[in-house]
Design a protein around this motif. Structure first.
Motif, PDB file in Angstrom:
ATOM      1  N   VAL A  15       2.838 -12.199   3.686  1.00 50.98           N
ATOM      2  CA  VAL A  15       4.011 -11.679   2.985  1.00 50.98           C
ATOM      3  C   VAL A  15       4.386 -12.726   1.946  1.00 50.98           C
ATOM      4  N   ILE A  16       4.333 -12.346   0.674  1.00 49.22           N
ATOM      5  CA  ILE A  16       4.564 -13.279  -0.420  1.00 49.22           C
ATOM      6  C   ILE A  16       5.776 -12.822  -1.218  1.00 49.22           C
ATOM      7  N   VAL A  17       6.743 -13.720  -1.408  1.00 48.67           N
ATOM      8  CA  VAL A  17       7.935 -13.428  -2.205  1.00 48.67           C
ATOM      9  C   VAL A  17       7.670 -13.892  -3.634  1.00 48.67           C
ATOM     10  N   ASN A  18       7.690 -12.950  -4.559  1.00 50.11           N
ATOM     11  CA  ASN A  18       7.490 -13.249  -5.969  1.00 50.11           C
ATOM     12  C   ASN A  18       8.870 -13.353  -6.614  1.00 50.11           C
ATOM     13  N   ARG A  19       9.379 -14.585  -6.705  1.00 51.81           N
ATOM     14  CA  ARG A  19      10.726 -14.800  -7.240  1.00 51.81           C
ATOM     15  C   ARG A  19      10.810 -14.463  -8.719  1.00 51.81           C
ATOM     16  N   ARG A  23       9.843  -9.197  -6.470  1.00 53.25           N
ATOM     17  CA  ARG A  23       9.042  -8.270  -5.671  1.00 53.25           C
ATOM     18  C   ARG A  23       8.502  -8.997  -4.438  1.00 53.25           C
ATOM     19  N   VAL A  24       8.111  -8.214  -3.440  1.00 55.63           N
ATOM     20  CA  VAL A  24       7.463  -8.748  -2.257  1.00 55.63           C
ATOM     21  C   VAL A  24       6.071  -8.136  -2.177  1.00 55.63           C
ATOM     22  N   HIS A  25       5.071  -8.999  -2.002  1.00 60.33           N
ATOM     23  CA  HIS A  25       3.685  -8.559  -1.895  1.00 60.33           C
ATOM     24  C   HIS A  25       3.257  -8.680  -0.439  1.00 60.33           C
ATOM     25  N   GLN A  39      -0.025  -4.303  -1.195  1.00 62.19           N
ATOM     26  CA  GLN A  39       1.103  -3.429  -1.496  1.00 62.19           C
ATOM     27  C   GLN A  39       2.226  -4.257  -2.117  1.00 62.19           C
ATOM     28  N   VAL A  40       2.925  -3.684  -3.097  1.00 60.91           N
ATOM     29  CA  VAL A  40       4.032  -4.369  -3.763  1.00 60.91           C
ATOM     30  C   VAL A  40       5.303  -3.573  -3.494  1.00 60.91           C
ATOM     31  N   TYR A  41       6.372  -4.283  -3.099  1.00 57.96           N
ATOM     32  CA  TYR A  41       7.637  -3.641  -2.746  1.00 57.96           C
ATOM     33  C   TYR A  41       8.762  -4.169  -3.627  1.00 57.96           C
ATOM     34  N   ALA A  42       9.621  -3.263  -4.094  1.00 57.27           N
ATOM     35  CA  ALA A  42      10.766  -3.600  -4.930  1.00 57.27           C
ATOM     36  C   ALA A  42      12.036  -3.658  -4.084  1.00 57.27           C
ATOM     37  N   PRO A  43      13.099  -4.281  -4.607  1.00 59.89           N
ATOM     38  CA  PRO A  43      14.371  -4.302  -3.881  1.00 59.89           C
ATOM     39  C   PRO A  43      14.819  -2.883  -3.518  1.00 59.89           C
ATOM     40  N   GLY A  44      15.444  -2.758  -2.348  1.00 53.23           N
ATOM     41  CA  GLY A  44      15.886  -1.459  -1.866  1.00 53.23           C
ATOM     42  C   GLY A  44      14.887  -0.809  -0.928  1.00 53.23           C
ATOM     43  N   ARG A  45      13.727  -1.412  -0.799  1.00 56.50           N
ATOM     44  CA  ARG A  45      12.692  -0.866   0.081  1.00 56.50           C
ATOM     45  C   ARG A  45      12.595  -1.680   1.352  1.00 56.50           C
ATOM     46  N   GLN A  46      12.007  -1.082   2.363  1.00 58.18           N
ATOM     47  CA  GLN A  46      11.717  -1.750   3.627  1.00 58.18           C
ATOM     48  C   GLN A  46      10.215  -1.955   3.713  1.00 58.18           C
ATOM     49  N   VAL A  47       9.812  -3.103   4.211  1.00 55.32           N
ATOM     50  CA  VAL A  47       8.406  -3.400   4.419  1.00 55.32           C
ATOM     51  C   VAL A  47       8.126  -3.248   5.906  1.00 55.32           C
ATOM     52  N   SER A  48       7.212  -2.369   6.269  1.00 57.91           N
ATOM     53  CA  SER A  48       6.778  -2.238   7.662  1.00 57.91           C
ATOM     54  C   SER A  48       5.424  -2.909   7.781  1.00 57.91           C
ATOM     55  N   LEU A  49       5.370  -3.976   8.566  1.00 56.93           N
ATOM     56  CA  LEU A  49       4.107  -4.684   8.745  1.00 56.93           C
ATOM     57  C   LEU A  49       3.207  -3.889   9.688  1.00 56.93           C
TER      58      LEU A  49
END
Length: 72
Positions: A15-19, A23-25, A39-49
């Motif tokens: 899980v990588i935080v792209n400051r 975004r979260v990768h 997968q790339v996730y934007a604010p407002g989303r939930q990441v399910s591992l």
């Protein structure tokens, strides 16, 4: 984004935080020269591992981005 094979191959999920871009990768399914899923996730989303880590884990992107901010 390239990760070295020896360090990446033994870890099933990164899980990588792209400051810079806010975004979260999530990189999963390691293979010899990187990963098979990115997968790339934007604010407002939930990441399910994935369940391959041995537990059900959900992460909030906003919380991860806040935790990754520079501290003064």
């Amino acid at each position: 984004m390239m990760l070295s094979t020896p360090s990446f191959a033994r870890i099933p999920v990164h899980v990588i935080v792209n400051r810079t871009y806010g975004r979260v990768h999530v990189l999963t399914e390691p293979i010899a020269d990187g990963c098979d899923s990115h997968q790339v996730y934007a604010p407002g989303r939930q990441v399910s591992l994935p369940g391959s880590i041995g537990a059900e884990v959900s992460l909030d992107v906003v919380d991860l981005l806040k935790a990754g901010q520079h501290r003064k």
